[in-house]
Design a protein around this motif. Structure first.
Motif, PDB file in Angstrom:
ATOM      1  N   TYR A  82       0.837  -1.197   0.000  1.00 27.18           N
ATOM      2  CA  TYR A  82       0.000   0.000   0.000  1.00 27.18           C
ATOM      3  C   TYR A  82       0.874   1.251   0.000  1.00 27.18           C
ATOM      4  O   TYR A  82       0.456   2.302  -0.449  1.00 27.18           O
ATOM      5  N   VAL A  86      -1.081   6.001  -4.748  1.00 27.95           N
ATOM      6  CA  VAL A  86      -1.829   7.262  -4.819  1.00 27.95           C
ATOM      7  C   VAL A  86      -3.261   7.041  -5.304  1.00 27.95           C
ATOM      8  O   VAL A  86      -4.068   7.955  -5.346  1.00 27.95           O
ATOM      9  N   ALA A 114      -1.948   3.737   3.571  1.00 28.79           N
ATOM     10  CA  ALA A 114      -1.691   4.541   2.376  1.00 28.79           C
ATOM     11  C   ALA A 114      -1.710   6.034   2.698  1.00 28.79           C
ATOM     12  O   ALA A 114      -2.090   6.445   3.790  1.00 28.79           O
ATOM     13  N   ASP A 115      -1.330   6.821   1.714  1.00 31.47           N
ATOM     14  CA  ASP A 115      -1.354   8.272   1.831  1.00 31.47           C
ATOM     15  C   ASP A 115      -2.783   8.750   2.109  1.00 31.47           C
ATOM     16  O   ASP A 115      -3.739   8.209   1.562  1.00 31.47           O
ATOM     17  N   ILE A 118      -5.057   9.579  -0.874  1.00 28.56           N
ATOM     18  CA  ILE A 118      -5.226   8.556  -1.906  1.00 28.56           C
ATOM     19  C   ILE A 118      -6.626   8.652  -2.534  1.00 28.56           C
ATOM     20  O   ILE A 118      -7.615   8.917  -1.849  1.00 28.56           O
ATOM     21  N   ILE A 173      -6.074  11.715  -9.808  1.00 27.14           N
ATOM     22  CA  ILE A 173      -4.715  11.800  -9.253  1.00 27.14           C
ATOM     23  C   ILE A 173      -3.930  12.879 -10.009  1.00 27.14           C
ATOM     24  O   ILE A 173      -3.250  13.721  -9.421  1.00 27.14           O
TER      25      ILE A 173
END
Length: 219
Positions: A82, A86, A114-115, A118, A173
């Motif tokens: 993960y 993004v 994750a970020d 995301i 994204i």
């Protein structure tokens, strides 16, 4: 939309596919990356990896798509994958209520690894089996709205909405990254202009693919 020069890549985006085993993650990936579908595909062991380059707003975008195994025993192994993602497709099978009921747990795991920014798309796969539907579109849409996710129903078999799902995530994204560049530029280098055509690699070091785990296909 598809294709793009292999010599000049403007962006690299890592996207992960997650969800229970047998919901069709590998088939969605095969359909998007190679426009293929196999009726006798085997369960993914560990992680599989595919790339495809697209053109978004005249820029060449390479999507690195990681297909994580849905089986419980691999989750500790795949959690590291993960990192640096993004975008994510959170997949359930519209004919298996349990796969939808597990989505909150997958979402929690994704958000913890994750970020925080995301881009997540909830995907209800196997619309070709409408007569066996166990999860209503309304239920899924309501959940997606509550959790602020994109939402689409797909059929990897019939190639319905697969392209659309990835395009939506990758374009979002792309827009976020460009917006960040615009807002951060003024204070970054005392007003100095940024280099035109600078390659922006997302996610950076985390995208290194372990050679022994990159693809574990069994033929």
């Amino acid at each position: 939309m598809a294709g793009g020069g292999s010599d000049k890549i403007d962006y690299v985006f890592k996207v992960v596919l997650i969800g229970d085993s047998a919901v069709g993650k590998s088939q969605i990936l095969a359909r998007f990356a190679r426009d293929e579908f196999s009726l006798d595909s085997k369960a993914t062991i560990g992680v599989e990896f595919q790339t495809r380059t697209l053109v978004i707003q005249h820029k060449s975008v390479k999507a690195q798509i990681w297909d994580t195994a849905g089986q419980e025993r691999y989750r500790a192994v795949t959690s590291a994958y993960y990192r640096g993602a993004v975008g994510a497709l959170l997949v359930y099978d519209i004919t298996k209520r349990q796969s939808f009921d597990h989505i909150p747990r997958w979402l929690e795991e994704l958000r913890s690894h994750a970020d925080r920014n995301i881009v997540i798309m909830l995907v209800g796969n196997k619309t070709d089996l409408e007569d066996q539907r166990a999860v209503t579109t309304e239920d899924a849409r309501e959940f997606a709205e509550k959790e602020n996710l994109f939402f689409l129903e797909t059929s990897a078999l019939e190639a319905t909405n697969v392209e659309n799902a990835f395009q939506t995530v990758l374009t979002e994204i792309f827009n976020i990254v460009n917006k960040k560049n615009l807002t951060s530029d003024p204070q970054s280098t005392n007003g100095a202009p940024t280099q035109p055509g600078k390659k922006i690699i997302v996610p950076g070091p985390a995208q290194e693919i372990p050679k022994n785990k990159a693809c574990c296909n069994t033929s």
